[in-house]
Design a protein around this motif. Structure first.
Motif, PDB file in Angstrom:
ATOM      1  N   GLY A  42     -19.300   9.148 -47.411  1.00  0.00           N
ATOM      2  CA  GLY A  42     -19.202  10.591 -47.202  1.00  0.00           C
ATOM      3  C   GLY A  42     -20.378  11.142 -46.414  1.00  0.00           C
ATOM      4  N   VAL A  43     -21.549  10.494 -46.533  1.00  0.00           N
ATOM      5  CA  VAL A  43     -22.711  10.913 -45.758  1.00  0.00           C
ATOM      6  C   VAL A  43     -22.442  10.726 -44.266  1.00  0.00           C
ATOM      7  CG1 VAL A  43     -25.134  10.427 -45.254  1.00  0.00           C
ATOM      8  CG2 VAL A  43     -24.334  10.396 -47.619  1.00  0.00           C
TER       9      VAL A  43
ATOM     10  N   GLY B 137     -16.913  36.897 -40.287  1.00  0.00           N
ATOM     11  CA  GLY B 137     -17.973  36.864 -39.293  1.00  0.00           C
ATOM     12  C   GLY B 137     -18.431  35.470 -38.910  1.00  0.00           C
ATOM     13  N   TRP B 138     -17.778  34.446 -39.459  1.00  0.00           N
ATOM     14  CA  TRP B 138     -18.123  33.056 -39.166  1.00  0.00           C
ATOM     15  C   TRP B 138     -17.039  32.441 -38.289  1.00  0.00           C
ATOM     16  CZ3 TRP B 138     -22.573  30.798 -41.494  1.00  0.00           C
ATOM     17  CH2 TRP B 138     -23.185  31.599 -42.457  1.00  0.00           C
ATOM     18  N   SER B 139     -17.459  31.708 -37.276  1.00  0.00           N
ATOM     19  CA  SER B 139     -16.499  31.050 -36.387  1.00  0.00           C
ATOM     20  C   SER B 139     -16.009  29.744 -36.993  1.00  0.00           C
ATOM     21  CB  SER B 139     -17.151  30.755 -35.030  1.00  0.00           C
ATOM     22  OG  SER B 139     -18.155  29.749 -35.163  1.00  0.00           O
ATOM     23  N   ARG B 140     -14.978  29.183 -36.370  1.00  0.00           N
ATOM     24  CA  ARG B 140     -14.424  27.922 -36.862  1.00  0.00           C
ATOM     25  C   ARG B 140     -15.470  26.806 -36.869  1.00  0.00           C
ATOM     26  NH1 ARG B 140     -10.502  24.023 -33.514  1.00  0.00           N
ATOM     27  NH2 ARG B 140     -12.546  23.689 -32.571  1.00  0.00           N
ATOM     28  N   ASP B 141     -16.197  26.660 -35.767  1.00  0.00           N
ATOM     29  CA  ASP B 141     -17.177  25.573 -35.680  1.00  0.00           C
ATOM     30  C   ASP B 141     -18.313  25.759 -36.675  1.00  0.00           C
ATOM     31  OD1 ASP B 141     -15.964  24.008 -33.677  1.00  0.00           O
ATOM     32  OD2 ASP B 141     -16.687  25.369 -32.121  1.00  0.00           O
ATOM     33  N   GLU B 142     -18.681  26.987 -36.990  1.00  0.00           N
ATOM     34  CA  GLU B 142     -19.718  27.224 -37.997  1.00  0.00           C
ATOM     35  C   GLU B 142     -19.249  26.783 -39.375  1.00  0.00           C
ATOM     36  OE1 GLU B 142     -22.442  30.957 -36.523  1.00  0.00           O
ATOM     37  OE2 GLU B 142     -20.399  31.398 -37.211  1.00  0.00           O
ATOM     38  N   ILE B 143     -18.000  27.111 -39.707  1.00  0.00           N
ATOM     39  CA  ILE B 143     -17.484  26.709 -41.017  1.00  0.00           C
ATOM     40  C   ILE B 143     -17.268  25.201 -41.072  1.00  0.00           C
ATOM     41  CG2 ILE B 143     -15.491  26.918 -42.562  1.00  0.00           C
ATOM     42  CD1 ILE B 143     -15.378  29.833 -41.944  1.00  0.00           C
ATOM     43  N   VAL B 144     -16.854  24.596 -39.981  1.00  0.00           N
ATOM     44  CA  VAL B 144     -16.741  23.138 -39.927  1.00  0.00           C
ATOM     45  C   VAL B 144     -18.116  22.509 -40.122  1.00  0.00           C
ATOM     46  CG1 VAL B 144     -16.248  21.171 -38.421  1.00  0.00           C
ATOM     47  CG2 VAL B 144     -14.647  23.084 -38.534  1.00  0.00           C
ATOM     48  N   PHE B 145     -19.141  23.093 -39.508  1.00  0.00           N
ATOM     49  CA  PHE B 145     -20.508  22.592 -39.676  1.00  0.00           C
ATOM     50  C   PHE B 145     -20.933  22.679 -41.140  1.00  0.00           C
ATOM     51  CE2 PHE B 145     -25.089  22.859 -39.854  1.00  0.00           C
ATOM     52  CZ  PHE B 145     -25.526  21.927 -38.921  1.00  0.00           C
ATOM     53  N   ILE B 146     -20.648  23.818 -41.784  1.00  0.00           N
ATOM     54  CA  ILE B 146     -20.994  23.986 -43.206  1.00  0.00           C
ATOM     55  C   ILE B 146     -20.294  22.930 -44.048  1.00  0.00           C
ATOM     56  CG2 ILE B 146     -20.772  25.522 -45.205  1.00  0.00           C
ATOM     57  CD1 ILE B 146     -21.029  27.881 -43.233  1.00  0.00           C
ATOM     58  N   TYR B 147     -19.016  22.691 -43.748  1.00  0.00           N
ATOM     59  CA  TYR B 147     -18.273  21.674 -44.487  1.00  0.00           C
ATOM     60  C   TYR B 147     -18.898  20.295 -44.295  1.00  0.00           C
ATOM     61  CZ  TYR B 147     -14.535  18.495 -45.828  1.00  0.00           C
ATOM     62  OH  TYR B 147     -13.820  17.478 -46.417  1.00  0.00           O
ATOM     63  N   GLY B 148     -19.281  19.975 -43.056  1.00  0.00           N
ATOM     64  CA  GLY B 148     -19.928  18.690 -42.799  1.00  0.00           C
ATOM     65  C   GLY B 148     -21.232  18.557 -43.556  1.00  0.00           C
ATOM     66  N   PHE B 149     -22.029  19.630 -43.569  1.00  0.00           N
ATOM     67  CA  PHE B 149     -23.289  19.587 -44.317  1.00  0.00           C
ATOM     68  C   PHE B 149     -23.014  19.392 -45.802  1.00  0.00           C
ATOM     69  CE2 PHE B 149     -26.760  21.206 -46.777  1.00  0.00           C
ATOM     70  CZ  PHE B 149     -27.892  20.783 -46.100  1.00  0.00           C
ATOM     71  N   PHE B 150     -22.053  20.124 -46.323  1.00  0.00           N
ATOM     72  CA  PHE B 150     -21.703  20.041 -47.740  1.00  0.00           C
ATOM     73  C   PHE B 150     -21.385  18.605 -48.154  1.00  0.00           C
ATOM     74  CE2 PHE B 150     -18.329  19.810 -50.898  1.00  0.00           C
ATOM     75  CZ  PHE B 150     -18.840  20.545 -51.953  1.00  0.00           C
ATOM     76  N   LEU B 151     -20.717  17.859 -47.273  1.00  0.00           N
ATOM     77  CA  LEU B 151     -20.309  16.496 -47.605  1.00  0.00           C
ATOM     78  C   LEU B 151     -21.496  15.578 -47.861  1.00  0.00           C
ATOM     79  CD1 LEU B 151     -17.348  15.779 -45.142  1.00  0.00           C
ATOM     80  CD2 LEU B 151     -17.227  16.238 -47.598  1.00  0.00           C
ATOM     81  N   VAL B 152     -22.635  15.835 -47.228  1.00  0.00           N
ATOM     82  CA  VAL B 152     -23.775  14.924 -47.357  1.00  0.00           C
ATOM     83  C   VAL B 152     -24.388  14.973 -48.759  1.00  0.00           C
ATOM     84  CG1 VAL B 152     -26.023  14.268 -46.427  1.00  0.00           C
ATOM     85  CG2 VAL B 152     -24.212  15.057 -44.881  1.00  0.00           C
ATOM     86  N   PRO B 153     -24.849  16.144 -49.267  1.00  0.00           N
ATOM     87  CA  PRO B 153     -25.366  16.165 -50.645  1.00  0.00           C
ATOM     88  C   PRO B 153     -24.288  15.848 -51.676  1.00  0.00           C
ATOM     89  CG  PRO B 153     -25.230  18.398 -49.760  1.00  0.00           C
ATOM     90  CD  PRO B 153     -24.993  17.467 -48.624  1.00  0.00           C
ATOM     91  N   PHE B 154     -23.041  16.240 -51.388  1.00  0.00           N
ATOM     92  CA  PHE B 154     -21.968  15.936 -52.333  1.00  0.00           C
ATOM     93  C   PHE B 154     -21.734  14.433 -52.431  1.00  0.00           C
ATOM     94  CE2 PHE B 154     -17.511  15.160 -53.413  1.00  0.00           C
ATOM     95  CZ  PHE B 154     -17.439  15.819 -54.624  1.00  0.00           C
TER      96      PHE B 154
END
Length: 261
Positions: free
Chosen positions: A120-121, A55-72
């Motif tokens: 990475g941020v 139920g998630w589009s490509r751009d949504e998952i790319v956005f999640i990945y981008g967000f993940f990179l910041v705290p990581f």
């Protein structure tokens, strides 16, 4: 103020050391960027065969990945303790740490920091901007503040989990392979949890809450209202796990008996 002063002194010494070997520094930054690029390519390849994933589009998952990179990236910069057991317990460097009038965990964090990981941020923000533009996401005046709170919450989740794992070394001085395995499990937090088995989803939410590093807080910015309750729990889960980790660490230090025979 003493700890703030020590923080900047450590950073000053770190920069002097790293700038002595500029080529190594550049190579490390490039290798980190390539690693992040490979993960991004993997997402794009997956969506070359499907339009939606759970139920998630490509751009949504790319956005999640981008967000993940910041705290990581913040975690990788200031909580680089993956070799704590071998270096500080097995080799006895913890004895040196405990002779100084400053908290042991604070010292180790500053000794092991890698400021180049902060790139990475920048990478995460660029990826988020790209995906957010494709999705037509808009910002409110309070969005940057919420973003900062969510990012630090995610960072503390990661830090808390790995400090707890590192603290095991106070009770067992044997070399363990738990840390690399946990790094691999942490990667699951960069994808939507509803694509996993319910058992894995429960683990990633309440036992090893890596989902609070990526998908849950990112869902707030994506307007996924069904995940808002989890998103707003992010800072509380982060503070809770980090507080628990510091408590376990302090108990472990009391248990520590030195590296002598």
């Amino acid at each position: 103020m003493f700890y703030v002063s020590m923080f900047f002194q450590y950073i000053g010494q770190y920069m002097k050391t790293r700038l002595q070997y500029r080529t190594d520094l550049v190579i490390e930054v490039i290798s980190d960027l390539l690693f992040q690029a490979v993960n991004l390519v993997f997402i794009i390849v997956v969506f070359g065969h499907t339009q939606l994933l759970g139920g998630w589009s490509r751009d949504e998952i790319v956005f999640i990945y981008g967000f993940f990179l910041v705290p990581f990236a913040l975690f990788a910069t200031f909580f680089n303790i993956w070799d704590f057991n071998e270096r500080y317990i097995v080799k006895g460097e913890m004895d040196r740490i405990l002779t100084r009038p400053i908290h042991s965990l604070f010292q180790i964090i500053l000794e092991r920091m890698e400021l180049e990981s902060l790139f990475g941020v920048v990478t995460g923000l660029i990826i988020m901007s790209y995906a957010g533009s494709n999705l037509g996401l808009s910002m409110q005046w309070y969005t940057p503040l919420v973003f900062i709170v969510m990012v630090f919450g995610g960072m503390f989740v990661y830090a808390g989990i790995f400090i707890i794992i590192a603290s095991i070394g106070f009770w067992s001085d044997a070399r363990t392979s738990i840390m690399p395995m946990m790094y691999n499990i942490g990667n699951y937090g960069r994808y939507p949890v509803d694509i996993y088995n319910p058992v894995i989803r429960y683990i990633l939410t309440w036992i090893l809450p890596f989902a609070f590093v990526g998908v849950y807080p990112a869902a707030y910015f994506l307007g996924r209202t069904e995940w808002y309750s989890y998103a707003f729990l992010t800072p509380f889960v982060g503070i809770g796990f980090f507080s628990l980790a510091v408590f376990i660490w302090n108990q472990g230090v009391k248990r520590y008996r030195g590296a002598g025979n």
